[in-house]
Design an enzyme around this catalytic site. Structure first.
Site: not given
Length: 368
Positions: A252, A54
């Site tokens: 992301d 992440d």
């Protein structure tokens, strides 16, 4: 057999001296979680977890033994001789905004997606590839409520002081790249490359921006979106980088489908529909541009445009098919305030984060 060979080759490549390559797999296929995962070894002796990558999270989130609401795979602190808790007075505790001190432990209350997490700050040795980071700080999770938390934890690759990128700076000089395989891929055919060695030489770059409102995130300047041959007419405010509000565009690895601010999404969606001709549009789940007829020839290409590079995507990166196979949707949706270039759109690209030089590289690479 070929798939096994490919995975083996990635592993053998990781053993080449000076190159830290870590295989990446699709969590959707391997642990039924819509994330991309790497094998991380924690503690002494090592315990393995398949942790979600992440880039918008800093601290590692590790499900610890006895955790309420966690999956069956956890890290047992009592079995590691190198584990230690971090107390309230520790520097790392002061760096966490969500920390509070009840007794001696540094307690954390964290929101992750739709999950709320109660944890204590701890440290232990963490190994990716062959390099070990001694005393790596992480959240040792005691309780999770809500269903969106990756089952074996999260490895934070954000820009904050407690992220893997910052904690491994002496090893990897805040430089890493990844290639995410297709979410349908059932083996670890993608790679996370750590450090300067082994990074692509012929790759185009765009500047990385820092937003003071959200310092951990990787902002880039999205200047346009092309559907087919047409640059879509998007209101400049929808793409603008805004240090006062935190608005702009981030890249992301943890979000699945790209989100565009209303004005940008509507313009892109409408141009896509126009290109699709008279095919009847329906909606499915969170997607509002779906088709039940066979589509193929009339599907336009799509390109995200940045200063210095264009990211052109094949259909697999922006069309999703229903499980029954009868419906195909544009795999994007509207966002209230932030443009997010998500992992489905990044599949089969090498994305290089060169933080010392404040730049992001993108090139096409098939790793499925």
């Amino acid at each position: 057999m070929q798939a096994d060979d490919k995975t083996r080759l990635v592993y053998l490549t990781s053993l080449v001296a000076g190159r830290s390559f870590v295989p990446i797999g699709s969590g959707r296929q391997i642990i039924q979680s819509p994330t991309y995962i790497v094998k991380a070894n924690i503690g002494t002796p090592a315990q393995s977890l398949l942790m979600a990558l992440d880039t918008s999270t800093d601290m590692a989130l590790v499900p610890c033994a006895g955790c309420i609401g966690c999956s069956s795979v956890t890290y047992d602190t009592t079995k590691s001789v190198s584990f230690s808790s971090l107390a309230c007075g520790a520097d790392q505790c002061k760096q966490v905004q969500s920390s509070s001190c009840t007794g001696t432990a540094c307690s954390l209350n964290i929101t992750y997606g739709g999950s709320t997490i109660a944890a204590n700050l701890a440290q232990d040795n963490l190994t990716l590839a062959t390099d070990s980071i001694v005393g790596y700080p992480f959240s040792c999770i005691e309780k999770v409520a809500g269903g969106s938390f990756p089952p074996q934890g999260v490895l934070g690759l954000g820009r904050g002081p407690l992220s893997f990128v910052s904690q491994s700076k002496s090893l990897y000089t805040s430089t890493f790249s990844y290639c995410l395989p297709s979410f349908k891929s059932s083996n670890f055919s993608g790679t996370l490359r750590l450090g300067l060695n082994g990074q692509p030489k012929n790759i185009k770059y765009t500047p990385l921006l820092v937003n003071p409102r959200r310092t951990s995130l990787y902002y880039v300047n999205l200047i346009g979106i092309r559907v087919g041959s047409k640059i879509v007419d998007i209101p400049p405010s929808a793409l603008a980088f805004n240090p006062n509000t935190g608005g702009g565009t981030i890249i992301d690895s943890g979000t699945v489908f790209t989100r565009l601010v209303d004005g940008a999404y509507t313009a892109v969606r409408d141009e896509f529909r126009r290109r699709m001709g008279k095919a009847v549009v329906s909606s499915l789940g969170g997607f509002d541009t779906c088709y039940t007829v066979p589509i193929g020839k009339q599907v336009p290409t799509m390109t995200f445009m940045f200063p210095g590079l264009n990211m052109s995507m094949p259909q697999d990166n922006f069309l999703i098919h229903s499980s029954s196979g009868t419906t195909t949707c544009l795999a994007m949706s509207a966002s209230p305030a932030l443009n997010v270039i998500a992992n489905m759109q990044q599949q089969n690209h090498r994305v290089l984060f060169d933080i010392p030089n404040s730049r992001l590289g993108i090139s096409r690479e098939i790793c499925s």
